[in-house]
Design a protein around this motif. Structure first.
Motif, short mmCIF file in Angstrom:
data_model
loop_
_atom_site.label_atom_id
_atom_site.label_comp_id
_atom_site.label_asym_id
_atom_site.label_seq_id
_atom_site.Cartn_x
_atom_site.Cartn_y
_atom_site.Cartn_z
N LEU A 34 0.68 -1.05 0.07
CA LEU A 34 -0.17 0.10 -0.09
C LEU A 34 1.00 1.19 0.07
O LEU A 34 1.96 1.22 0.98
CB LEU A 34 -0.85 -0.03 1.11
CG LEU A 34 -1.68 1.08 1.65
CD1 LEU A 34 -2.84 1.38 0.31
CD2 LEU A 34 -2.30 1.18 2.65
N ARG A 64 -1.76 -1.16 -3.78
CA ARG A 64 -2.69 -0.58 -3.41
C ARG A 64 -2.09 0.83 -3.35
O ARG A 64 -1.06 1.12 -2.94
CB ARG A 64 -3.44 -0.87 -2.07
CG ARG A 64 -4.21 -2.07 -2.11
CD ARG A 64 -4.57 -2.58 -0.66
NE ARG A 64 -5.59 -3.73 -0.58
CZ ARG A 64 -4.83 -4.74 -0.34
NH1 ARG A 64 -3.53 -4.82 0.04
NH2 ARG A 64 -5.66 -6.03 -0.43
N SER A 88 -2.67 -5.36 3.93
CA SER A 88 -1.47 -4.93 3.17
C SER A 88 -0.24 -5.49 3.85
O SER A 88 -0.15 -5.31 5.22
CB SER A 88 -1.21 -3.35 2.97
OG SER A 88 -2.18 -2.85 1.96
#
Length: 140
Positions: free
Chosen positions: A9, A37, A78
């Motif tokens: 992330l 992400r 994550s």
């Protein structure tokens, strides 16, 4: 690494420049081997057009991406959380790998200033990809 796909992330305040370029690089370099992400604590309305232009020069299209708000779930889901100047806005969970990348903010900068930021992000992404996929970056 376990058999699960590692997930990363990227977080910056507006999710419009650095984190979007980092996500674009990681998708480009790792393909589907790493889940990607990105999010922001205060997302902008659109991606920085200069960041889009800088990535397009490298053949990477990030025009379809949209700034997203940072959620606790995104952090929980994550394995690696990389912040880019969002300070305390990122929730902390034990057992996650956190890194803070000191990068200039491309907001309001021209293409000449954004290219070195893009290139620095690529270098860091290459290193991260090699670590997560347990590869020698010289051979990747």
């Amino acid at each position: 690494m376990n058999d699960q796909t590692p997930s990363v992330l990227f977080v910056c305040v507006h999710n419009a420049g650095r984190s979007q370029m980092a996500a674009g690089w990681l998708r480009h370099l790792a393909g589907n081997q790493i889940e990607v992400r990105s999010a922001g604590s205060m997302p902008a309305e659109q991606i920085n057009p200069i960041a889009v232009e800088a990535m397009a020069e490298e053949g990477i299209d990030i025009t379809a991406e949209e700034p997203k708000v940072l959620t606790t779930e995104a952090v929980q889901d994550s394995d690696v959380v990389i912040t880019m100047g969002c300070g305390d806005a990122c929730p902390y969970f034990p057992g996650k790998r956190y890194e803070d990348w000191k990068l200039d903010d491309p907001a309001g900068q021209g293409i000449e200033a954004v290219r070195p930021i893009r290139d620095e992000i690529r270098f860091r992404i290459e290193t991260l990809t090699a670590e997560l996929l347990d590869q020698d970056p010289a051979r990747a």
